[in-house]
Each structure stands twice: as C-alpha cells, then as structure tokens.
Design a protein around this motif. Structure first.
Motif, PDB file in Angstrom:
ATOM      1  N   GLY A  77       0.830  -1.288   0.127  1.00 22.93           N
ATOM      2  CA  GLY A  77      -0.102  -0.005  -0.076  1.00 22.93           C
ATOM      3  C   GLY A  77       0.971   1.260  -0.041  1.00 22.93           C
ATOM      4  N   CYS A 111      -3.839   7.339   2.016  1.00 25.24           N
ATOM      5  CA  CYS A 111      -3.189   6.646   3.239  1.00 25.24           C
ATOM      6  C   CYS A 111      -4.066   5.626   3.737  1.00 25.24           C
ATOM      7  CB  CYS A 111      -3.377   7.727   4.460  1.00 25.24           C
ATOM      8  SG  CYS A 111      -2.046   9.346   3.911  1.00 25.24           S
ATOM      9  N   TYR A 112      -5.010   5.199   2.881  1.00 26.34           N
ATOM     10  CA  TYR A 112      -5.774   4.070   3.170  1.00 26.34           C
ATOM     11  C   TYR A 112      -5.463   2.699   2.469  1.00 26.34           C
ATOM     12  CZ  TYR A 112      -9.921   0.972   2.919  1.00 26.34           C
ATOM     13  OH  TYR A 112     -10.959  -0.135   3.019  1.00 26.34           O
ATOM     14  N   ALA A 137       3.208  -1.355   4.028  1.00 25.12           N
ATOM     15  CA  ALA A 137       2.940   0.111   4.148  1.00 25.12           C
ATOM     16  C   ALA A 137       3.989   0.821   3.858  1.00 25.12           C
ATOM     17  CB  ALA A 137       1.864   0.343   5.126  1.00 25.12           C
ATOM     18  N   HIS A 233      -5.076   6.841  11.797  1.00 32.28           N
ATOM     19  CA  HIS A 233      -4.155   7.380  11.156  1.00 32.28           C
ATOM     20  C   HIS A 233      -3.601   8.580  11.570  1.00 32.28           C
ATOM     21  CE1 HIS A 233      -2.272   8.975   7.596  1.00 32.28           C
ATOM     22  NE2 HIS A 233      -3.142   9.969   7.188  1.00 32.28           N
ATOM     23  N   THR A 277       0.407   5.779   4.273  1.00 33.03           N
ATOM     24  CA  THR A 277      -0.314   4.467   4.504  1.00 33.03           C
ATOM     25  C   THR A 277       0.146   3.343   5.879  1.00 33.03           C
ATOM     26  OG1 THR A 277       1.354   3.310   3.014  1.00 33.03           O
ATOM     27  CG2 THR A 277      -0.831   4.021   2.118  1.00 33.03           C
ATOM     28  N   GLY A 306      -7.993   7.814   4.162  1.00 31.66           N
ATOM     29  CA  GLY A 306      -7.278   8.120   3.036  1.00 31.66           C
ATOM     30  C   GLY A 306      -8.003   9.295   2.503  1.00 31.66           C
TER      31      GLY A 306
END
Length: 386
Positions: A77, A111-112, A137, A233, A277, A306
C-alpha cells in the motif's frame, strides 16, 4: 478461523531532522510543531532510499526462510509509487527471494491503501488457511521547502505478516467503510508535490470518523468503552488526538483512558513523521512496544483514513504472548539515527535523480544500507541487497 497479524516490522531512513531546528530556520515558534502538531522529529530519506528499499528492509527484519516459502501474496500500500506500471511489490518480491509462485500487487488510495491490503489479505487467508500474506505500507511524505506541511513530512515502512492463528492480533469481522468523492488532498501527475486543502482535510478526517463510528455502533452494538485503546491514521499526532476527543467527548472516563493509550501510541510517530499508508500501523506498533497497560485479550479499535476520501473502522484483540514478538529497544535504535542540519536536510531530502539522454543515472550517491537503489539503466531502476 482466527486471522490477523502474526508479525510486524518497521524501517526508517537513517537520517533525522529536529523540528526545533526547522522552526528556528523558518522563524516559527517551536511550540507550533511540538505542541500544535505534537511532532518533534522528521525521518529524512536520501535519494537512494524509496518505498522499495524501505519496504524490503521492514519485511526482512521479521521474515524467516519458512515464511518466505509460505507467502503466496505480497501487497504494497503506497501513494509514493516509483513506477506508473510495475508494482513495488514485484521489486520487493525479488529482493527478498520469496516463493516465485506468489501474487505481487500495489494498492493506491491515499493513506488508506495498506488497510485495503490488510482486509484483502484476511479474505485470502480465509480461503487459503495454510498461506501467508505479506502486507507492506511504505511511503515518503514530501511537501517542499517552507511549505505549509513541511513539519509533517516523514518516511518509513511497516511490514505485516498476515496468517491464520496469528501471534499478535486477531482481526474481527466488523469493518465499516465510507467513501466520499472530495478533494482534500491530491497529487496530480504533473505536480512534484501534493496539493492540500489543509483545513478542509482535517474537518473531513474528523467528520468521516464520527459518522462512520455512528454506523459502526449501529451495526455492531459495540461502544467505545469496549476498547482498551484506539489507533488512528496519524498525518500528525495532534490530528489523531482530536479524532479521539471527537467521538469520546461525552464519556470522560473512556476519553481519559484512550488518551493515555494514545500518548503511548504516538511515541514513534512523533519522531518519524507522516508515513501515509503506514502511519496507523506505526501507531499500533508504538502502542504495543510502549504501553505497560495492555494485556492479552484487549480489544483495539482502528480508524484508517485516506484523503479523497475512503475510511474504515475495524477492530481486533491481542493474542496471549504477543509481547514476545516485539522489539522493546526500538526507541533506542531510532535515537541512533544521524541528525541533520536544516541545510543538510534540504540538500538530502529534495535531491533529485539525474538521468541522461540514454536513461542512465548520473552521479547517483553510494548507499551502504542493506537495501539501496544503486543505478538506473535505460530508465530501469536497479536495486542491491547486501
């Protein structure tokens, strides 16, 4: 079947910038970073370090030879891709000498992406109980010199081995997602750095959390008080704290407990910066390795966000003996990084690879780390494993 995180590793570049020095150079009150953002340092990656080298380093730290034989899927990711076509997972697969009969892909949604990878890995293991999936990630957050987001930059990678009967965390079947077609943060192909609508983005982060948590409660019947800790996050640490405050404001006892755990969960994020991520999973690792209050069976709530935007709430519980699969001296290792002056940071972090008319890298610096970009030949990136 119990499925979840069996191993977790982390890698960061060997260079770091103190944000107090950055504040002085930019004529900004240092407390704007230390208190306003809850950030104190920033990991800085040289041009020879990218999502491939950092991801490979994070994975190498946790994988056994048996793991490499059993892994049949690698998912990266990222939103810092080094090729518009070839997945970073393919490069990493080769560097780590993983079983050739494996699927290797890259997932993008700001960022997901790594959370999507985690859920996909869980689904795969449910169908193939004897297999293992490597979820990585890996990102480098870069906004430009003297930009509004400069103090929230960072670089690093998290690697997670997903399997049946995991040793660290068992994932629950309670995910709730939300998608909104918004433009709070985006990265046009023609731009060197991201475009950010900062105030709008922080508002969306919080509103997505509160509305998705309301739906999560409705579907699952779970309450915030059911969780020992919450990992979110972390674009910058203060944003995560505001998120917890937004959903726990009417329960002071739970808010105080989750805030205590949150401070343990941002120990690493505060000195690494935003790794896109991987930020939520770096926070989870920080919680595990810095909390003295957690115990086996404790439920952890996760909020992944994200920009663009996709978010997800999900949970898991800690496995008996999880502490034996961690690295308790990680903070000491991070404190051994090479400090940079602001001038050195500007030269290192914003250096660009020069390629001549034949597609050959020109004067690429020598890098002695375990994994490094060592050349570009005919526009093809060449990596070395020590």
């Amino acid at each position: 079947m119990n499925i979840g995180i069996d191993k977790i590793g982390f890698a960061a570049p060997n260079y770091v910038l103190d944000l107090a020095d950055l504040a002085q150079a930019r004529n900004i009150d240092p407390n704007k970073f230390k208190l306003g953002l809850l950030q104190s340092q920033m990991a800085v990656a040289p041009v020879t370090q990218d999502i491939v080298t950092l991801g490979a380093q994070a994975a190498q730290a946790i994988l056994s030879e048996k793991d490499k034989e059993q892994i049949d899927m690698i998912i990266v990711g990222t939103e810092s891709s080094i090729d518009q076509s070839k997945a970073a997972a393919v490069f990493i697969h080769g560097l780590l000498d993983i079983n050739p009969f494996a699927r290797s892909i890259e997932i993008k949604e700001a960022c997901y992406g790594a959370t999507a990878g985690l859920i996909l890995a869980k689904t795969h293991i449910a169908q193939h109980p004897n297999s293992k999936v490597l979820v990585i990630a890996s990102d480098i957050a870069k906004y430009g010199i003297a930009s509004a987001g400069e103090a929230t930059q960072g670089a690093g990678a998290i690697a997670m081995l997903i399997s049946a009967d995991p040793s660290i965390l068992i994932l629950h079947n309670d995910s709730v997602c939300q998608t909104r077609d918004i433009m709070d943060f985006w990265r046009p192909n023609e731009d060197k750095y991201p475009r950010v609508n900062g105030k709008f983005s922080t508002e969306q982060y919080t509103d997505c959390l509160t509305t998705t948590f309301a739906e999560y409660q409705k579907r699952t019947g779970k309450k915030l008080a059911d969780f020992a800790a919450m990992c979110l996050h972390i674009p910058f640490s203060k944003q995560g704290l505001k998120g917890i405050q937004a959903i726990a404001q009417e329960d002071s006892k739970t808010l105080n407990r989750l805030t205590e755990r949150f401070q343990e969960a941002i120990v690493y994020n505060k000195i690494v910066g935003n790794i896109y991520t991987g930020s939520i999973f770096l926070s989870f690792l920080s919680l595990l390795e810095n909390s003295q209050s957690l115990k086996a069976g404790d439920n952890i709530l996760f909020y992944s966000y994200g920009s663009g935007a996709v978010c997800e709430l999900f949970s898991g519980h800690l496995v008996s003996g999880y502490q034996q699969h961690l690295q308790p001296d990680r903070l000491h290792t991070l404190n051994q990084r090479t400090p940079l002056t602001v001038e050195a940071y500007e030269a290192l972090f914003f250096e660009e690879i020069q390629v001549d008319e034949t597609g050959q890298a020109v004067d690429l610096p020598v890098d002695e780390t375990d994994f490094a970009l060592v050349d570009i030949q005919d526009h093809k990136r060449v990596y070395r494993k020590k």
